[in-house]
Design a protein around this motif. Structure first.
Motif, PDB file in Angstrom:
ATOM      1  N   UNK A   1     -53.691  17.029   8.640  1.00 23.17           N
ATOM      2  CA  UNK A   1     -54.538  17.963   9.374  1.00 23.17           C
ATOM      3  C   UNK A   1     -55.542  17.267  10.293  1.00 23.17           C
ATOM      4  N   UNK A   2     -55.669  15.934  10.191  1.00 29.37           N
ATOM      5  CA  UNK A   2     -56.680  15.226  10.968  1.00 29.37           C
ATOM      6  C   UNK A   2     -56.317  15.136  12.446  1.00 29.37           C
ATOM      7  N   UNK A   3     -55.038  15.228  12.791  1.00 25.02           N
ATOM      8  CA  UNK A   3     -54.624  15.162  14.194  1.00 25.02           C
ATOM      9  C   UNK A   3     -54.741  13.775  14.787  1.00 25.02           C
ATOM     10  N   UNK A   4     -54.499  12.719  14.003  1.00 22.16           N
ATOM     11  CA  UNK A   4     -54.577  11.346  14.500  1.00 22.16           C
ATOM     12  C   UNK A   4     -53.340  11.015  15.329  1.00 22.16           C
ATOM     13  N   UNK A   5     -53.421   9.966  16.150  1.00 21.12           N
ATOM     14  CA  UNK A   5     -52.212   9.500  16.854  1.00 21.12           C
ATOM     15  C   UNK A   5     -51.131   9.100  15.862  1.00 21.12           C
ATOM     16  N   UNK A   6     -49.883   9.145  16.329  1.00 22.03           N
ATOM     17  CA  UNK A   6     -48.757   8.924  15.424  1.00 22.03           C
ATOM     18  C   UNK A   6     -48.798   7.538  14.792  1.00 22.03           C
ATOM     19  N   UNK A   7     -49.087   6.511  15.596  1.00 22.70           N
ATOM     20  CA  UNK A   7     -49.095   5.142  15.065  1.00 22.70           C
ATOM     21  C   UNK A   7     -50.194   4.980  14.013  1.00 22.70           C
ATOM     22  N   UNK A   8     -51.391   5.498  14.323  1.00 21.41           N
ATOM     23  CA  UNK A   8     -52.490   5.387  13.358  1.00 21.41           C
ATOM     24  C   UNK A   8     -52.198   6.192  12.107  1.00 21.41           C
ATOM     25  N   UNK A   9     -51.603   7.394  12.254  1.00 20.75           N
ATOM     26  CA  UNK A   9     -51.268   8.210  11.084  1.00 20.75           C
ATOM     27  C   UNK A   9     -50.246   7.510  10.196  1.00 20.75           C
ATOM     28  N   UNK A  10     -49.227   6.888  10.824  1.00 19.93           N
ATOM     29  CA  UNK A  10     -48.217   6.171  10.030  1.00 19.93           C
ATOM     30  C   UNK A  10     -48.836   4.974   9.299  1.00 19.93           C
ATOM     31  N   UNK A  11     -49.767   4.274   9.985  1.00 19.16           N
ATOM     32  CA  UNK A  11     -50.428   3.142   9.329  1.00 19.16           C
ATOM     33  C   UNK A  11     -51.242   3.620   8.125  1.00 19.16           C
ATOM     34  N   UNK A  12     -51.977   4.739   8.297  1.00 18.33           N
ATOM     35  CA  UNK A  12     -52.754   5.282   7.180  1.00 18.33           C
ATOM     36  C   UNK A  12     -51.845   5.732   6.041  1.00 18.33           C
ATOM     37  N   UNK A  13     -50.699   6.347   6.390  1.00 17.56           N
ATOM     38  CA  UNK A  13     -49.757   6.786   5.348  1.00 17.56           C
ATOM     39  C   UNK A  13     -49.200   5.593   4.584  1.00 17.56           C
ATOM     40  N   UNK A  14     -48.903   4.496   5.289  1.00 14.30           N
ATOM     41  CA  UNK A  14     -48.401   3.296   4.587  1.00 14.30           C
ATOM     42  C   UNK A  14     -49.455   2.751   3.624  1.00 14.30           C
ATOM     43  N   UNK A  15     -50.707   2.715   4.082  1.00 15.22           N
ATOM     44  CA  UNK A  15     -51.770   2.224   3.199  1.00 15.22           C
ATOM     45  C   UNK A  15     -51.950   3.131   1.981  1.00 15.22           C
ATOM     46  N   UNK A  16     -51.910   4.469   2.208  1.00 19.00           N
ATOM     47  CA  UNK A  16     -52.046   5.402   1.079  1.00 19.00           C
ATOM     48  C   UNK A  16     -50.876   5.277   0.116  1.00 19.00           C
ATOM     49  N   UNK A  17     -49.672   5.122   0.659  1.00 18.58           N
ATOM     50  CA  UNK A  17     -48.495   4.993  -0.205  1.00 18.58           C
ATOM     51  C   UNK A  17     -48.574   3.717  -1.036  1.00 18.58           C
TER      52      UNK A  17
END
Length: 269
Positions: free
Chosen positions: A32-48
């Motif tokens: 829901x944050x609406x971040x850019x795709x690259x930044x969102x994927x980086x955050x998802x990798x860190x969370x995972x």
């Protein structure tokens, strides 16, 4: 070194289930944050990576040891920097005091958030447990109804078979009686005719009585079936009303719990 506990927002003693709930919540918030795709994927990798590490006991133990070493190295570096000069020590001490105050406030907020999250999880688990109990009761009632229908079907089948045997027995008795009457009526034509008419009338009356008796039994059986059907419907309606009342009560309790949690959060702020 990244702080996975802070990244997921869970305490150090968090269970894999709590880590899973926090991980799902972070993913939803990130979506829901609406971040850019690259930044969102980086955050998802860190969370995972953080979730996999904290939800696996072996990896969590290794990470806790590494984090302890990392924390110890940072504390040693801080102590060595304090010894350099009195001015540096004063500055570092001030920073530590401010940082400690921030950490204490942050930890207090985290503990409150974790406590609220655990309360929510406990409420959801209780709701799921009660829903499971209601479902088991419904299935048991359905099984009992099915067994009752099967039992009644077997009883009706046995009654029909018994009625058929009784009918065959009566037919055999009637035949034997008619043969006996005919044997006695061989003396004269008039006696045979009179006796035959009398026997025929008795047979008709007997058959009428038998049919009336069968109709009465069928009517009684139908009345009993209707009574059972009405009783089953009343039990089902009562169960539905009880389930609805229970749901309303649970919703009221959950609403009160949410209001109490909101009040506590407001009081904490």
């Amino acid at each position: 070194m990244q702080n996975y506990y802070e990244m997921l927002g869970v305490p150090h003693d968090a269970t894999p289930a709590v880590a899973k709930i926090a991980y799902d919540g972070k993913l939803k918030a990130l979506a829901r944050a609406g971040l850019p795709e690259a930044e969102r994927q980086r955050e998802e990798r860190d969370l995972n990576k953080a979730y996999v590490t904290l939800s696996t006991p072996v990896k969590k133990d290794w990470y806790d040891n590494q984090w302890a070493l990392h924390t110890e190295r940072r504390e040693k570096a801080a102590r060595s920097s304090q010894r350099s000069t009195w001015i540096g020590a004063g500055v570092v001490a001030s920073i530590l005091v401010v940082g400690l105050a921030y950490v204490l406030v942050h930890r207090a907020n985290e503990r409150e958030r974790v406590r609220l999250e655990e309360s929510r999880i406990a409420l959801e688990q209780e709701k799921a447990r009660k829903k499971s109990v209601i479902e088991e009761a419904r299935l048991q009632l359905q099984q009992d109804s099915e067994a009752y229908r099967q039992e009644m079907g077997q009883r009706l089948q046995a009654q029909r078979e018994q009625a058929y045997r009784d009918q065959q027995s009566r037919i055999s008795s009637d035949r034997a009686f008619q043969q006996q009457v005919q044997g006695r009526a061989l003396n004269t034509f008039d006696e045979r005719s009179t006796q035959f008419n009398a026997d025929r009338q008795r047979a008709i009356e007997y058959e009428d009585k038998r049919r009336a008796e069968d109709d009465r039994r069928k009517a009684l059986a139908e009345v009993e079936r209707q009574k059972r059907f009405v009783a089953e419907r009343e039990r089902e309606d009562e169960r539905i009303r009880a389930e609805r009342a229970y749901r309303v009560q649970r919703e009221q309790e959950l609403a009160k719990a949410r209001e109490a949690a909101a009040a506590r959060r407001a009081a904490g702020q």
